[in-house]
Design a protein around this motif. Structure first.
Motif, PDB file in Angstrom:
ATOM      1  N   UNK A  88       0.844  -1.201   0.000  1.00  0.00           N
ATOM      2  CA  UNK A  88       0.000   0.000   0.000  1.00  0.00           C
ATOM      3  C   UNK A  88       0.878   1.251   0.000  1.00  0.00           C
ATOM      4  N   UNK A  89       1.873   1.257   0.862  1.00  0.00           N
ATOM      5  CA  UNK A  89       2.756   2.421   0.991  1.00  0.00           C
ATOM      6  C   UNK A  89       3.487   2.735  -0.317  1.00  0.00           C
ATOM      7  N   UNK A  90       3.957   1.700  -1.015  1.00  0.00           N
ATOM      8  CA  UNK A  90       4.723   1.900  -2.253  1.00  0.00           C
ATOM      9  C   UNK A  90       3.837   1.920  -3.492  1.00  0.00           C
ATOM     10  N   UNK A  91       2.586   1.444  -3.332  1.00  0.00           N
ATOM     11  CA  UNK A  91       1.649   1.290  -4.456  1.00  0.00           C
ATOM     12  C   UNK A  91       2.252   0.420  -5.554  1.00  0.00           C
ATOM     13  N   UNK A  92       2.998  -0.598  -5.134  1.00  0.00           N
ATOM     14  CA  UNK A  92       3.632  -1.537  -6.065  1.00  0.00           C
ATOM     15  C   UNK A  92       3.380  -2.965  -5.622  1.00  0.00           C
ATOM     16  N   UNK A  93       3.311  -3.866  -6.590  1.00  0.00           N
ATOM     17  CA  UNK A  93       3.197  -5.290  -6.295  1.00  0.00           C
ATOM     18  C   UNK A  93       4.441  -5.755  -5.556  1.00  0.00           C
ATOM     19  N   UNK A  94       4.222  -6.553  -4.534  1.00  0.00           N
ATOM     20  CA  UNK A  94       5.318  -7.124  -3.752  1.00  0.00           C
ATOM     21  C   UNK A  94       5.341  -8.631  -3.987  1.00  0.00           C
ATOM     22  N   UNK A  95       6.467  -9.138  -4.459  1.00  0.00           N
ATOM     23  CA  UNK A  95       6.666 -10.578  -4.581  1.00  0.00           C
ATOM     24  C   UNK A  95       7.785 -10.929  -3.612  1.00  0.00           C
ATOM     25  N   UNK A  96       7.439 -11.733  -2.606  1.00  0.00           N
ATOM     26  CA  UNK A  96       8.397 -12.067  -1.553  1.00  0.00           C
ATOM     27  C   UNK A  96       8.669 -13.574  -1.600  1.00  0.00           C
ATOM     28  N   UNK A  97       9.865 -13.962  -2.073  1.00  0.00           N
ATOM     29  CA  UNK A  97      10.197 -15.389  -2.209  1.00  0.00           C
ATOM     30  C   UNK A  97      10.263 -16.125  -0.872  1.00  0.00           C
ATOM     31  N   UNK A  98      10.683 -15.422   0.196  1.00  0.00           N
ATOM     32  CA  UNK A  98      10.780 -16.035   1.521  1.00  0.00           C
ATOM     33  C   UNK A  98      10.344 -14.991   2.550  1.00  0.00           C
ATOM     34  N   UNK A  99       9.138 -15.162   3.069  1.00  0.00           N
ATOM     35  CA  UNK A  99       8.594 -14.158   3.987  1.00  0.00           C
ATOM     36  C   UNK A  99       9.410 -14.039   5.267  1.00  0.00           C
ATOM     37  N   UNK A 100      10.110 -15.106   5.637  1.00  0.00           N
ATOM     38  CA  UNK A 100      10.921 -15.050   6.858  1.00  0.00           C
ATOM     39  C   UNK A 100      12.129 -14.132   6.699  1.00  0.00           C
ATOM     40  N   UNK A 101      12.481 -13.818   5.458  1.00  0.00           N
ATOM     41  CA  UNK A 101      13.588 -12.902   5.193  1.00  0.00           C
ATOM     42  C   UNK A 101      13.102 -11.468   4.980  1.00  0.00           C
ATOM     43  N   UNK A 102      11.769 -11.250   5.018  1.00  0.00           N
ATOM     44  CA  UNK A 102      11.213  -9.912   4.800  1.00  0.00           C
ATOM     45  C   UNK A 102      11.167  -9.171   6.128  1.00  0.00           C
ATOM     46  N   UNK A 103      11.867  -8.040   6.236  1.00  0.00           N
ATOM     47  CA  UNK A 103      11.867  -7.287   7.506  1.00  0.00           C
ATOM     48  C   UNK A 103      10.452  -6.843   7.875  1.00  0.00           C
ATOM     49  N   UNK A 104      10.035  -7.180   9.073  1.00  0.00           N
ATOM     50  CA  UNK A 104       8.726  -6.760   9.548  1.00  0.00           C
ATOM     51  C   UNK A 104       7.569  -7.616   9.079  1.00  0.00           C
ATOM     52  N   UNK A 105       7.857  -8.791   8.526  1.00  0.00           N
ATOM     53  CA  UNK A 105       6.773  -9.669   8.070  1.00  0.00           C
ATOM     54  C   UNK A 105       5.811  -9.957   9.215  1.00  0.00           C
ATOM     55  N   UNK A 106       4.520  -9.900   8.927  1.00  0.00           N
ATOM     56  CA  UNK A 106       3.489 -10.210   9.905  1.00  0.00           C
ATOM     57  C   UNK A 106       3.038 -11.646   9.651  1.00  0.00           C
ATOM     58  N   UNK A 107       3.303 -12.522  10.578  1.00  0.00           N
ATOM     59  CA  UNK A 107       2.992 -13.946  10.400  1.00  0.00           C
ATOM     60  C   UNK A 107       1.583 -14.253  10.884  1.00  0.00           C
ATOM     61  N   UNK A 108       0.625 -14.224   9.967  1.00  0.00           N
ATOM     62  CA  UNK A 108      -0.750 -14.607  10.312  1.00  0.00           C
ATOM     63  C   UNK A 108      -0.881 -16.128  10.309  1.00  0.00           C
ATOM     64  N   UNK A 109      -0.153 -16.797   9.414  1.00  0.00           N
ATOM     65  CA  UNK A 109      -0.161 -18.254   9.308  1.00  0.00           C
ATOM     66  C   UNK A 109       1.291 -18.713   9.270  1.00  0.00           C
ATOM     67  N   UNK A 110       1.704 -19.456  10.264  1.00  0.00           N
ATOM     68  CA  UNK A 110       3.096 -19.906  10.360  1.00  0.00           C
ATOM     69  C   UNK A 110       3.500 -20.790   9.186  1.00  0.00           C
ATOM     70  N   UNK A 111       2.531 -21.366   8.475  1.00  0.00           N
ATOM     71  CA  UNK A 111       2.843 -22.231   7.332  1.00  0.00           C
ATOM     72  C   UNK A 111       3.242 -21.435   6.084  1.00  0.00           C
ATOM     73  N   UNK A 112       2.921 -20.156   6.037  1.00  0.00           N
ATOM     74  CA  UNK A 112       3.229 -19.348   4.847  1.00  0.00           C
ATOM     75  C   UNK A 112       4.729 -19.132   4.719  1.00  0.00           C
TER      76      UNK A 112
END
Length: 159
Positions: A88-112
């Motif tokens: 939303x902030x960047x108004x750009x599509x985000x493709x994240x290959x590994x969410x655990x490496x994304x700073x500030x990732x919000x883990x709603x489902x630990x399986x993701x």
């Protein structure tokens, strides 16, 4: 012989068909909840190797959970936080290959493990995001990104 480029070509054609199915499904319907519900169900049926697909909608300056398919999810996400808030902030599509490496990732489902988020923008204003999670790392390709962005563009014409 089936090659990666053949797979990509077939996937591109399938995304075109998916977008046509969306158009036919929601044509003439003005209710946003109905349209987003059917869109998330259609994506859940079409996409393989995913564990969550749905929408977050902007409300009073933050993202609020909308129609989705999958396990219960985070209800509110501040702009600029996590993958969805960053999209939303960047108004750009985000493709994240590994969410655990994304700073500030919000883990709603630990399986993701990987995620793609496409902002829903109409008339220069972010209405929300399409969020898709996968239990596999590096699940989303450039073809997925392009196809899903086209899907969202079609959806926007009905919102």
């Amino acid at each position: 012989m089936f090659t990666q480029s053949t797979y990509s070509e077939n996937l591109e054609a399938n995304y075109v068909l998916l977008t046509k199915q969306l158009r036919a499904l929601i044509q003439g319907e003005e209710n946003i909840v109905a349209n987003l519900s059917n869109a998330s169900a259609l994506l859940n049926q079409f996409l393989d190797r995913i564990n969550w697909v749905g929408f977050y909608l902007m409300e009073h300056g933050e993202l609020v959970l909308g129609p989705f398919q999958g396990l219960p999810a985070c209800i509110r996400i501040p702009v600029g936080k996590g993958v969805c808030g960053t999209a939303v902030e960047t108004m750009e599509t985000m493709v994240v290959p590994d969410v655990h490496a994304f700073p500030g990732h919000i883990a709603c489902d630990a399986a993701s493990r990987s995620e793609i988020v496409i902002p829903i923008v109409k008339d220069g204003k972010v209405l929300g995001v399409l969020d898709i999670d996968s239990p596999e790392t590096d699940r989303f390709t450039a073809t997925d990104r392009h196809g899903l962005e086209q899907f969202v563009q079609e959806l926007v014409t009905h919102l």
